[in-house]
Design a protein around this motif. Structure first.
Motif, PDB file in Angstrom:
ATOM      1  N   ASP A  21      23.854  26.921 -12.723  1.00  0.00           N
ATOM      2  CA  ASP A  21      23.198  25.984 -13.639  1.00  0.00           C
ATOM      3  C   ASP A  21      23.458  26.338 -15.100  1.00  0.00           C
ATOM      4  OD1 ASP A  21      22.222  24.443 -11.571  1.00  0.00           O
ATOM      5  OD2 ASP A  21      20.251  25.425 -11.547  1.00  0.00           O
ATOM      6  N   HIS A  22      23.626  27.609 -15.388  1.00  0.00           N
ATOM      7  CA  HIS A  22      23.912  28.040 -16.763  1.00  0.00           C
ATOM      8  C   HIS A  22      25.214  27.424 -17.280  1.00  0.00           C
ATOM      9  CE1 HIS A  22      23.751  30.642 -20.274  1.00  0.00           C
ATOM     10  NE2 HIS A  22      25.018  30.947 -20.066  1.00  0.00           N
ATOM     11  N   THR A  66      25.319  24.381  -1.841  1.00  0.00           N
ATOM     12  CA  THR A  66      26.110  25.613  -1.717  1.00  0.00           C
ATOM     13  C   THR A  66      27.444  25.499  -2.437  1.00  0.00           C
ATOM     14  OG1 THR A  66      27.064  24.804   0.351  1.00  0.00           O
ATOM     15  CG2 THR A  66      25.079  26.194   0.515  1.00  0.00           C
ATOM     16  N   TYR A  75      29.903  28.096  -3.909  1.00  0.00           N
ATOM     17  CA  TYR A  75      29.335  29.030  -4.871  1.00  0.00           C
ATOM     18  C   TYR A  75      29.303  30.436  -4.300  1.00  0.00           C
ATOM     19  CZ  TYR A  75      27.602  24.752  -7.100  1.00  0.00           C
ATOM     20  OH  TYR A  75      27.497  23.519  -7.680  1.00  0.00           O
ATOM     21  N   LYS A  76      29.573  31.405  -5.158  1.00  0.00           N
ATOM     22  CA  LYS A  76      29.518  32.803  -4.752  1.00  0.00           C
ATOM     23  C   LYS A  76      28.548  33.596  -5.627  1.00  0.00           C
ATOM     24  CE  LYS A  76      33.863  33.915  -7.138  1.00  0.00           C
ATOM     25  NZ  LYS A  76      35.180  34.530  -6.946  1.00  0.00           N
ATOM     26  N   THR A  77      27.569  32.876  -6.177  1.00  0.00           N
ATOM     27  CA  THR A  77      26.546  33.471  -7.025  1.00  0.00           C
ATOM     28  C   THR A  77      25.266  32.664  -6.880  1.00  0.00           C
ATOM     29  OG1 THR A  77      26.088  34.239  -9.277  1.00  0.00           O
ATOM     30  CG2 THR A  77      27.199  32.117  -9.059  1.00  0.00           C
ATOM     31  N   GLU A  78      24.210  33.127  -7.516  1.00  0.00           N
ATOM     32  CA  GLU A  78      22.921  32.440  -7.488  1.00  0.00           C
ATOM     33  C   GLU A  78      23.008  31.112  -8.247  1.00  0.00           C
ATOM     34  OE1 GLU A  78      20.341  33.621  -5.739  1.00  0.00           O
ATOM     35  OE2 GLU A  78      21.631  35.293  -5.147  1.00  0.00           O
ATOM     36  N   LEU A  79      22.199  30.143  -7.839  1.00  0.00           N
ATOM     37  CA  LEU A  79      22.212  28.823  -8.476  1.00  0.00           C
ATOM     38  C   LEU A  79      21.847  28.886  -9.958  1.00  0.00           C
ATOM     39  CD1 LEU A  79      20.744  26.404  -5.794  1.00  0.00           C
ATOM     40  CD2 LEU A  79      23.105  26.575  -6.610  1.00  0.00           C
ATOM     41  N   GLU A  80      21.022  29.816 -10.364  1.00  0.00           N
ATOM     42  CA  GLU A  80      20.680  29.907 -11.787  1.00  0.00           C
ATOM     43  C   GLU A  80      21.911  30.243 -12.617  1.00  0.00           C
ATOM     44  OE1 GLU A  80      18.805  34.410 -11.969  1.00  0.00           O
ATOM     45  OE2 GLU A  80      17.514  32.742 -11.402  1.00  0.00           O
ATOM     46  N   ASN A  81      22.848  31.012 -12.080  1.00  0.00           N
ATOM     47  CA  ASN A  81      24.105  31.285 -12.784  1.00  0.00           C
ATOM     48  C   ASN A  81      24.966  30.027 -12.842  1.00  0.00           C
ATOM     49  OD1 ASN A  81      23.407  34.008 -13.069  1.00  0.00           O
ATOM     50  ND2 ASN A  81      24.353  34.542 -11.118  1.00  0.00           N
ATOM     51  N   LEU A 111      32.267  31.802 -10.516  1.00  0.00           N
ATOM     52  CA  LEU A 111      31.059  31.310  -9.868  1.00  0.00           C
ATOM     53  C   LEU A 111      31.327  30.653  -8.523  1.00  0.00           C
ATOM     54  CD1 LEU A 111      29.371  29.664 -12.980  1.00  0.00           C
ATOM     55  CD2 LEU A 111      29.047  31.974 -12.101  1.00  0.00           C
TER      56      LEU A 111
END
Length: 95
Positions: A16-17, A45, A8-14, A73
């Motif tokens: 999860d979206h 990760t 992942y290269k973004t926050e987990l909330e992104n 993402l």
């Protein structure tokens, strides 16, 4: 055969979206026989996918359809390997 290593290269909330769309993508690839196993890394990760696709360019075209890729993402690392030894349940992987 390939191991696909997603990071992942973004926050987990992104992440999860788009998770449900990613799961739909995975389900389609399982139905087509392209994927054998997948799951989250711990810590969370990214993920790992085991693919039976034999051609790297074909696999790259499949990955282009992943919502995690479309929405930038995750990064994808492809490792090609030839299974030479397995447990009895995975003997079908040996050619």
């Amino acid at each position: 055969m390939f191991i696909i290593n997603l990071t992942y290269k973004t926050e987990l909330e992104n992440v999860d979206h788009y998770l449900n769309e990613h799961i739909e993508f995975l389900n389609e690839q399982y139905e087509l026989g392209n994927f054998l196993a997948s799951g989250r890394k711990i810590p969370r990760t990214g993920g790992i996918i085991l693919s039976r696709v034999e051609n790297k360019s074909e696999l790259e075209k499949i990955i282009e359809k992943d919502p995690f890729n479309i929405n930038e993402l995750a990064d994808y690392e492809l490792t090609e390997f030839i299974p030479s030894k397995t447990c009895n349940e995975l003997k079908f992987l040996i050619k």
